[in-house]
Design a protein around this motif. Sequence first.
Motif, PDB file in Angstrom:
ATOM      1  N   HIS A 222       0.842  -1.200   0.000  1.00 60.82           N
ATOM      2  CA  HIS A 222       0.000   0.000   0.000  1.00 60.82           C
ATOM      3  C   HIS A 222       0.878   1.252   0.000  1.00 60.82           C
ATOM      4  N   SER A 223       0.573   2.159  -0.906  1.00 61.01           N
ATOM      5  CA  SER A 223       1.219   3.465  -0.935  1.00 61.01           C
ATOM      6  C   SER A 223       2.728   3.335  -1.119  1.00 61.01           C
ATOM      7  N   ARG A 224       3.555   3.734  -0.149  1.00 62.60           N
ATOM      8  CA  ARG A 224       4.999   3.541  -0.341  1.00 62.60           C
ATOM      9  C   ARG A 224       5.307   2.040  -0.471  1.00 62.60           C
ATOM     10  N   GLY A 225       4.492   1.219   0.180  1.00 61.97           N
ATOM     11  CA  GLY A 225       4.627  -0.237   0.023  1.00 61.97           C
ATOM     12  C   GLY A 225       4.163  -0.690  -1.366  1.00 61.97           C
ATOM     13  N   GLY A 226       3.226   0.055  -1.966  1.00 63.28           N
ATOM     14  CA  GLY A 226       2.745  -0.271  -3.315  1.00 63.28           C
ATOM     15  C   GLY A 226       3.744   0.135  -4.390  1.00 63.28           C
ATOM     16  N   LYS A 227       4.523   1.173  -4.125  1.00 64.94           N
ATOM     17  CA  LYS A 227       5.627   1.508  -5.016  1.00 64.94           C
ATOM     18  C   LYS A 227       6.609   0.337  -4.984  1.00 64.94           C
ATOM     19  N   THR A 228       6.825  -0.171  -3.765  1.00 62.03           N
ATOM     20  CA  THR A 228       7.785  -1.253  -3.557  1.00 62.03           C
ATOM     21  C   THR A 228       7.314  -2.554  -4.210  1.00 62.03           C
ATOM     22  N   GLY A 260      -1.267  16.068  -8.673  1.00 63.89           N
ATOM     23  CA  GLY A 260      -1.068  15.635  -7.289  1.00 63.89           C
ATOM     24  C   GLY A 260       0.405  15.671  -6.929  1.00 63.89           C
ATOM     25  N   GLU A 261       0.890  14.606  -6.294  1.00 63.49           N
ATOM     26  CA  GLU A 261       2.294  14.580  -5.862  1.00 63.49           C
ATOM     27  C   GLU A 261       3.241  14.642  -7.065  1.00 63.49           C
ATOM     28  N   ARG A 262       4.324  15.406  -6.909  1.00 61.83           N
ATOM     29  CA  ARG A 262       5.325  15.564  -7.973  1.00 61.83           C
ATOM     30  C   ARG A 262       6.664  14.987  -7.512  1.00 61.83           C
ATOM     31  N   ILE A 265       8.464  16.996  -4.886  1.00 61.35           N
ATOM     32  CA  ILE A 265       7.871  16.913  -3.545  1.00 61.35           C
ATOM     33  C   ILE A 265       8.278  15.596  -2.878  1.00 61.35           C
ATOM     34  N   ILE A 266       8.182  14.506  -3.616  1.00 63.72           N
ATOM     35  CA  ILE A 266       8.493  13.205  -3.026  1.00 63.72           C
ATOM     36  C   ILE A 266       9.986  13.133  -2.672  1.00 63.72           C
ATOM     37  N   ASN A 267      10.838  13.686  -3.542  1.00 60.36           N
ATOM     38  CA  ASN A 267      12.282  13.653  -3.273  1.00 60.36           C
ATOM     39  C   ASN A 267      12.670  14.558  -2.115  1.00 60.36           C
ATOM     40  N   THR A 268      11.890  15.598  -1.881  1.00 61.06           N
ATOM     41  CA  THR A 268      12.193  16.518  -0.788  1.00 61.06           C
ATOM     42  C   THR A 268      11.710  15.947   0.539  1.00 61.06           C
ATOM     43  N   ARG A 269      10.489  15.423   0.542  1.00 62.14           N
ATOM     44  CA  ARG A 269       9.948  14.891   1.804  1.00 62.14           C
ATOM     45  C   ARG A 269      10.545  13.543   2.174  1.00 62.14           C
ATOM     46  N   PHE A 270      10.910  12.778   1.143  1.00 64.51           N
ATOM     47  CA  PHE A 270      11.417  11.413   1.379  1.00 64.51           C
ATOM     48  C   PHE A 270      12.724  11.205   0.605  1.00 64.51           C
ATOM     49  N   PRO A 271      13.784  11.947   0.965  1.00 65.75           N
ATOM     50  CA  PRO A 271      15.030  11.856   0.198  1.00 65.75           C
ATOM     51  C   PRO A 271      15.675  10.471   0.288  1.00 65.75           C
ATOM     52  N   HIS A 272      15.198   9.669   1.244  1.00 68.53           N
ATOM     53  CA  HIS A 272      15.802   8.346   1.476  1.00 68.53           C
ATOM     54  C   HIS A 272      15.065   7.230   0.732  1.00 68.53           C
ATOM     55  N   TRP A 273      14.057   7.525  -0.078  1.00 70.35           N
ATOM     56  CA  TRP A 273      13.328   6.456  -0.758  1.00 70.35           C
ATOM     57  C   TRP A 273      13.993   6.020  -2.067  1.00 70.35           C
ATOM     58  N   PHE A 274      14.377   7.019  -2.886  1.00 71.50           N
ATOM     59  CA  PHE A 274      14.867   6.709  -4.239  1.00 71.50           C
ATOM     60  C   PHE A 274      16.341   7.086  -4.353  1.00 71.50           C
ATOM     61  N   LEU A 313      -6.632  12.114  -4.357  1.00 76.78           N
ATOM     62  CA  LEU A 313      -6.184  12.695  -5.634  1.00 76.78           C
ATOM     63  C   LEU A 313      -4.678  12.904  -5.658  1.00 76.78           C
ATOM     64  N   TRP A 314      -4.071  13.007  -4.486  1.00 77.70           N
ATOM     65  CA  TRP A 314      -2.608  13.100  -4.346  1.00 77.70           C
ATOM     66  C   TRP A 314      -1.924  11.987  -5.136  1.00 77.70           C
ATOM     67  N   ALA A 315      -2.572  10.792  -5.168  1.00 83.52           N
ATOM     68  CA  ALA A 315      -2.001   9.622  -5.857  1.00 83.52           C
ATOM     69  C   ALA A 315      -2.485   9.508  -7.312  1.00 83.52           C
ATOM     70  N   GLU A 364     -11.014   7.028   1.286  1.00 87.14           N
ATOM     71  CA  GLU A 364      -9.719   7.626   1.629  1.00 87.14           C
ATOM     72  C   GLU A 364      -8.538   6.775   1.161  1.00 87.14           C
ATOM     73  N   HIS A 365      -7.369   7.383   1.268  1.00 89.29           N
ATOM     74  CA  HIS A 365      -6.081   6.735   1.037  1.00 89.29           C
ATOM     75  C   HIS A 365      -5.861   5.669   2.119  1.00 89.29           C
ATOM     76  N   ASP A 366      -6.090   4.404   1.761  1.00 89.93           N
ATOM     77  CA  ASP A 366      -5.993   3.324   2.757  1.00 89.93           C
ATOM     78  C   ASP A 366      -6.093   1.996   2.001  1.00 89.93           C
TER      79      ASP A 366
HETATM   80  C1  GTR Z   1       2.764  10.200   1.352  1.00 89.03           C
HETATM   81  C2  GTR Z   1       3.604  10.199   0.110  1.00 89.03           C
HETATM   82  C3  GTR Z   1       3.005   9.250  -0.891  1.00 89.03           C
HETATM   83  C4  GTR Z   1       2.651   7.923  -0.267  1.00 89.03           C
HETATM   84  C5  GTR Z   1       2.127   8.043   1.150  1.00 89.03           C
HETATM   85  C6  GTR Z   1       2.069   6.739   1.945  1.00 89.03           C
HETATM   86  O1  GTR Z   1       3.129  11.129   2.285  1.00 89.03           O
HETATM   87  O2  GTR Z   1       3.615  11.505  -0.410  1.00 89.03           O
HETATM   88  O3  GTR Z   1       3.878   9.104  -1.978  1.00 89.03           O
HETATM   89  O4  GTR Z   1       3.694   7.044  -0.318  1.00 89.03           O
HETATM   90  O5  GTR Z   1       2.855   8.918   1.893  1.00 89.03           O
HETATM   91  O6  GTR Z   1       3.007   5.922   1.899  1.00 89.03           O
HETATM   92  O7  GTR Z   1       1.071   6.553   2.644  1.00 89.03           O
END
Ligand code: GTR
Length: 386
Positions: A222-228, A260-262, A265-274, A313-315, A364-366
């Motif tokens: 899910h979410s960051r886990g869904g990227k993974t 939504g997310e760019r 933004i993702i590289n700034t908030r989560f510089p340790h992901w990619f 919509l962020w996603a 919601e995002h869940d």
């Molecule tokens: C958010 C991030 C998203 C998504 C989410 C999550 O803050 O911007 O890319 O990964 O976290 O993992 O719930």
Amino acid sequence: LTALLVSATTFAQNYDEALVPAYTLPDPLVLLNGQPVSDAKTWETTRRPEILRLFENNVYGVMPKDMDSIHFETLRQNASAMNGRAILKETCITVYRNGQSVAIGLTLFVPKNASKPAPVFLLINNRPKSNTDPDRNTKSPFWPAEMAINSGYAIAAFQVSDLAPDDKTKFTEGALRLYPDHLRMGNGMKAIGAWAWGASRVMDFFEKEPLVDAKKVALVGHSRGGKTSLWAAAQDQRFAIAISNCSGNTGAALARRQFGERIRIINTRFPHWFNDNYKQFNDRENDLPVDQHMLIALIAPRPVYATNATKDLWADPTGTFLALKNAEKVYALFMRKSALPASPPPVNQAIKRSVIGYHNREGEHDMTEPDWQHFIQFTNYHFKQK
Ligand code: GTR
């Protein structure tokens, strides 16, 4: 006024479909030398490795393959868990390299009354461990283990924090201890690479575990886990199915839509992901040699299911649907026809009898029980067909 509008559209998140810029996606079926790809063999031997390298070098980082040894230790086995309906097996997977080690905890439930080896859902858990409680004192809809067991599936989970704590300073305290050179490489793996690497180590265990069918593993995140889950299944072809729930930017959604997310933004908030190279694409989505439809294409011909939620919509739900659509032509090389409609299906309508599946759930995002019901039906369709 024009200058103001330009700065507003450059720096704010866009949620307006009318403001999505025109873009051209890189063609998954054109080789780097400009030649077209028209058969599955050329895809497998040439184009797929090219795209894999592009994602390693520009986005997720390379996946280390070497290790000194891997060990599986049963910590606890309970032959009558869930009121006698399941076998619980908790395992510690330890990987050694260069005098360092990383330990991955795995919780696994196997249905007692289903034939074995059992097909299995594996969750990459980026939520608190209580969501995957082996004692079932907490029953979370994020990992509805009873639902899976009642449907004849085994279900397993590991914690991402075992591989890389989700923190920009602490992410090195896991798998990266084994591969410290990655911290100095522009294309070194970081947290999401380490989580995906961990999923592959769980697959190493499944290949040795008689209770589960390693050829029928559906990887869920899910979410960051869904990227993974997408990245793990893209690089490790042992995963039979990939399920990516609300994964959004640098997951299943197209970056070039800038909705939504760019990337910045993702590289700034989560510089340790990619990886570090990915930072070069902040505000430069169109210069990336890939987009996320190509990540999905790397999983072909194996089934992929992605989801969204209407309030997320962020996603970028539309961008997720379009990434799936634009991967279809790679599946077609394998004669795997997707049943996705031409435009996004109505809210809550799941496309499940298809090699590429999708739904956009109201809410919601869940990750919820209704999402899992669709995952189980999608997986039934594919595993029971064969
Ligand atoms: C958010 C991030 C998203 C998504 C989410 C999550 O803050 O911007 O890319 O990964 O976290 O993992 O719930």
